[in-house]
Design an enzyme around this catalytic site. Structure first.
Site, PDB file in Angstrom:
ATOM      1  CE  LYS A  85      -3.975  -2.099   2.187  1.00  0.00           C
ATOM      2  NZ  LYS A  85      -4.534  -2.607   3.446  1.00  0.00           N
TER       3      LYS A  85
ATOM      4  CD  GLN B 163      -3.679  -4.227   6.673  1.00  0.00           C
ATOM      5  OE1 GLN B 163      -3.480  -3.288   5.911  1.00  0.00           O
ATOM      6  NE2 GLN B 163      -4.405  -5.276   6.315  1.00  0.00           N
TER       7      GLN B 163
ATOM      8  CG  ASP C  76     -10.040   0.238   4.948  1.00  0.00           C
ATOM      9  OD1 ASP C  76      -9.844  -0.068   3.765  1.00  0.00           O
ATOM     10  OD2 ASP C  76      -9.347  -0.178   5.896  1.00  0.00           O
TER      11      ASP C  76
END
Ligand code: NAD
Length: 297
Positions: free
Chosen positions: A54, A98, A121
């Site tokens: 990422k 994460q 997200d």
């Protein structure tokens, strides 16, 4: 029939390129690059790989990447303090924590602490609610990526029968919502669904997000169906190999004999997730700076 292979890798590369160009345009207008902060707690090897890729993709798309790596024994309070700091940092447009977090941490309260306007997200309940009532917010990256592949392939989805297998908050449920919003007739199937094969058989669109290697065979599919395989499963290694093969939830080779189009694993949905994350970060940057986000991303 031999199904067309839906090349998510190539689609994602094009999307990343468009996002990168738009990010450069943003920097000219705003005087700073869009910024994505990624928080990793602990040493989970798979998460480590995701966070590293990422970071690289973020920089390659002309954005700032802020990586925060915290020890596995970080407390809720310390993690919440970092999230608060990132919420208040004007250089940070998107925040990604994460998952999965180590077991002692309260995942729900950490996600709830992220500003919904930086929740790229799309996991915050406010963004889930916005999706559910049709307000603009952030949509989880994987299902949004699946939707892009579907509309690229099929155009208008109105009236098509769609079956989503899996009802998780990060894939199945938002996927179903996006399909309903696109006027498909949607069924959500899951571990308690009776007669799953016959439910799947009526689908023009099948989205499989289960996590069971090659569960869906050709007998389950309607002729010409479009199949989006979200599953990522590692088979046990062959003798002499140190890693097993990656496969999806769909038996790719045999399903290709019946489907009209199908995503491979790897190289289908997987690469879309990071590309959409960058897209969401670009949109967040525009909103945070009071600018209009570019169309068509
Ligand atoms: P999850 O474990 O949260 O959900 C799995 C779902 O499958 C559940 O809703 C469950 O009801 C359903 N299910 C389980 N067994 C079933 C069965 N026998 N029949 C029908 N339904 C069944 O998983 P998730 O987070 O939604 O992920 C699903 C898969 O997608 C996993 O393989 C995961 O690795 C993969 N994934 C891929 C990406 C990507 O970027 N490509 C992103 C997220 C998840």
């Amino acid at each position: 029939m031999t199904a067309q292979r839906i090349d998510g890798k190539a689609f994602a590369a094009r999307l990343r390129e468009r996002v990168g160009e738009a990010a450069a345009g943003f920097a000219t207008k705003a005087g700073r690059r869009p910024g994505l902060a990624v928080v990793l707690v602990g040493e989970d090897p798979a998460s480590n790989v995701y966070v590293r890729s990422k970071g690289k993709a973020t920089v390659a798309a002309n954005m700032e990447s802020f990586e925060h790596r915290l020890a596995a024994d970080t407390s809720d309070a310390d993690l919440l303090a970092l999230v608060d700091q990132l919420n208040n940092d004007d250089a940070v447009d998107g925040i990604l924590v994460q998952l999965p977090l180590p077991g002692h941490l309260d995942e729900q309260s950490i996600i709830a602490a992220i500003s919904p306007d930086k929740d790229v997200d799309g996991f915050h309940v406010i963004n889930a609610g916005r999706l559910s009532v049709g307000q603009s917010g952030f949509v989880p990256c994987t299902p949004l990526g699946c939707m892009m592949l579907l509309t690229d392939r099929l155009g208008d989805l109105s009236g098509l029968e769609a079956v989503v297998i899996g009802r998780s908050n990060i894939v199945g449920k938002p996927m179903a919502q996006l399909l309903v919003d696109a006027n498909a007739t949607v069924t959500i199937a899951h571990s308690r669904t009776k007669g799953l094969a016959s439910v799947v058989k009526r689908a023009d669109i099948v989205v499989a997000a289960v996590g069971r290697p090659e569960m869906i065979g050709k007998d389950w599919l309607k002729d010409g169906a479009t199949v989006i395989d979200v599953g990522i499963n590692r088979l046990p290694p062959e003798p002499g190999a140190d890693k097993g093969k990656l496969v999806g939830d769909v038996a790719f080779a045999e399903a290709s004999e019946v489907a009209g189009a199908i995503t491979p694993v790897p190289g289908g949905v997987g690469p879309m997730t990071i590309a959409v994350l960058l897209r969401n970060t670009l949109v967040a940057a525009h909103r945070n700076a009071g600018l209009t986000a570019p169309e068509g991303l």
